[in-house]
Write a protein that holds these residues in place. Structure first.
Motif, PDB file in Angstrom:
ATOM      1  N   UNK A 197      20.748  54.595 -36.867  1.00  0.00           N
ATOM      2  CA  UNK A 197      22.195  54.684 -36.695  1.00  0.00           C
ATOM      3  C   UNK A 197      22.537  55.210 -35.302  1.00  0.00           C
ATOM      4  N   UNK A 198      23.548  54.604 -34.667  1.00  0.00           N
ATOM      5  CA  UNK A 198      24.077  55.129 -33.406  1.00  0.00           C
ATOM      6  C   UNK A 198      25.501  55.581 -33.681  1.00  0.00           C
ATOM      7  N   UNK A 199      25.699  56.883 -33.804  1.00  0.00           N
ATOM      8  CA  UNK A 199      26.983  57.417 -34.222  1.00  0.00           C
ATOM      9  C   UNK A 199      28.073  57.162 -33.176  1.00  0.00           C
ATOM     10  N   UNK A 200      27.705  57.247 -31.897  1.00  0.00           N
ATOM     11  CA  UNK A 200      28.694  57.021 -30.849  1.00  0.00           C
ATOM     12  C   UNK A 200      29.213  55.595 -30.857  1.00  0.00           C
ATOM     13  N   UNK A 201      28.311  54.630 -30.926  1.00  0.00           N
ATOM     14  CA  UNK A 201      28.724  53.230 -30.987  1.00  0.00           C
ATOM     15  C   UNK A 201      29.521  52.954 -32.265  1.00  0.00           C
ATOM     16  N   UNK A 202      29.148  53.621 -33.351  1.00  0.00           N
ATOM     17  CA  UNK A 202      29.855  53.455 -34.621  1.00  0.00           C
ATOM     18  C   UNK A 202      31.318  53.861 -34.471  1.00  0.00           C
ATOM     19  N   UNK A 203      31.550  54.945 -33.749  1.00  0.00           N
ATOM     20  CA  UNK A 203      32.913  55.421 -33.497  1.00  0.00           C
ATOM     21  C   UNK A 203      33.657  54.455 -32.577  1.00  0.00           C
ATOM     22  N   UNK A 204      32.991  54.007 -31.518  1.00  0.00           N
ATOM     23  CA  UNK A 204      33.615  53.085 -30.567  1.00  0.00           C
ATOM     24  C   UNK A 204      33.959  51.744 -31.215  1.00  0.00           C
ATOM     25  N   UNK A 205      33.284  51.413 -32.306  1.00  0.00           N
ATOM     26  CA  UNK A 205      33.561  50.171 -33.025  1.00  0.00           C
ATOM     27  C   UNK A 205      34.844  50.259 -33.845  1.00  0.00           C
ATOM     28  N   UNK A 206      35.403  51.464 -33.953  1.00  0.00           N
ATOM     29  CA  UNK A 206      36.660  51.625 -34.681  1.00  0.00           C
ATOM     30  C   UNK A 206      36.500  52.012 -36.131  1.00  0.00           C
ATOM     31  N   UNK A 207      35.289  52.362 -36.531  1.00  0.00           N
ATOM     32  CA  UNK A 207      35.074  52.802 -37.908  1.00  0.00           C
ATOM     33  C   UNK A 207      35.686  54.190 -38.116  1.00  0.00           C
TER      34      UNK A 207
END
Length: 347
Positions: free
Chosen positions: A250-260
């Motif tokens: 999991x990449x938490x930063x990218x997950x956030x940037x994806x709008x989740x």
């Protein structure tokens, strides 16, 4: 002549690391001399039960990319566990030299992803990719007879200095077009290095995740899929259903940037499948998706680390340095700041 000088430097670093890691004669009063002497004390980046590591990609901007230099960067950051990008280990083991400038390649790829690449730059990127394809084939041939004893030696050097390798991410190994021999080599080498899992970009292809899951089962090692802004709460579900050896990186930063929304929920819901988690501080789409100095973005890094601590989840958090390095600093200094952030969050 230059090769002899490089060999001499590497030998010196190896010998110094070995002596410094094992000597009982070095005292704190010697901390004013070269920093390599402090390695007599083994590093420890496990804070209140949470293992903090680093992906060695974080040090890509440092001039020396050798196995010995990479180890020194890790130790300078006080880190005792890593996700290893393949280059330092493969070069150490005798991989053919790559004459391409990877910094140019990474820069052009970043521009392409951002949608601001010019025609001339796009042409240059295509040419680099063609040259890289030729080189990749050379590496594939080399891997068929690569000496595993050298990878064992690499692991010993790192382990003796107090650094474990929990994940391995070799380049051009687990893609859709890679041969069975490439995949076998990658997983076999990961086990030799002591890794519990390999990491790979999610291929976005169910047939490939099924294929990789079968290879992972064959070798008894997990394959953890990494995602960028295509990550969603259900992004990994098909792969997880295909094989118990398919897992998450999991990449938490990218997950956030994806709008989740509610990013901590993905950790709560998938913690049993997460083998390692990349840490970076990115913004939500409304704020520009920037990759920022830790503590200034929208990613709940402290909350995530505290969740892992409080729930006693058993996977490492991996520092991935991707924000712009400030003028006058370098990758080692910035990773040190990230580790300090984690330590404070976990007190």
């Amino acid at each position: 002549m230059q090769d002899n000088k490089n060999a001499g430097r590497r030998k010196f670093l190896r010998n110094t690391l070995t002596v410094a890691a094992g000597s009982s004669l070095i005292t704190p009063s010697l901390f004013g001399v070269p920093s390599i002497l402090k390695y007599y004390k083994k590093p420890n980046s496990k804070f209140n039960g949470v293992q903090i590591g680093v992906i060695t990609y974080s040090f890509r901007s440092m001039e020396d990319q050798s196995a010995e230099a990479t180890l020194k960067y890790v130790l300078d950051c006080g880190i005792n566990a890593i996700e290893l990008i393949g280059d330092p280990a493969e070069v150490f083991a005798g991989r053919p030299e790559n004459t391409l400038d990877r910094s140019v390649f990474f820069g052009l790829m970043k521009k392409k992803r951002g949608g601001n690449i010019t025609k001339d730059e796009a042409k240059e990127l295509t040419e680099i990719q063609a040259e890289q394809a030729v080189y990749n084939q050379q590496v594939t041939e080399w891997r068929k007879n690569a000496d595993m004893k050298k990878f064992k030696k690499f692991r010993k050097m790192y382990n003796d200095a107090g650094v474990d390798i929990y994940a391995f991410k070799p380049r051009n190994t687990f893609g859709k077009k890679n041969s069975d021999a490439d995949i076998d080599w990658g997983m076999k080498t990961a086990k030799v290095l002591g890794a519990s899992h390999v990491t790979v970009e999610h291929p976005g292809d169910d047939a490939t995740t099924l294929r990789l899951g079968n290879f992972a089962k064959k070798h008894g090692i997990y394959i953890a899929y990494h995602g960028h802004e295509q990550q969603t709460p259900t992004f990994w579900d098909t792969a997880l259903e295909q094989s118990k050896f398919n897992a998450l990186n999991l990449d938490l930063g990218h997950f956030v940037a994806a709008g989740n929304t509610a990013p901590l929920d993905i950790i709560k819901n998938k913690h049993g499948y997460i083998k390692s988690m990349h840490l970076k501080d990115r913004q939500i789409p409304a704020n520009g998706k920037g990759n920022l100095v830790w503590g200034s973005g929208d990613t709940p890094l402290a909350g995530a680390l505290q969740l892992i601590r409080d729930k006693k989840y058993n996977f490492p958090g991996t520092v991935e340095l991707e924000y712009e390095i400030p003028e006058g600093s370098n990758a080692v200094a910035e990773v040190q700041k990230c580790v300090s952030f984690c330590e404070k969050a976990l007190k």
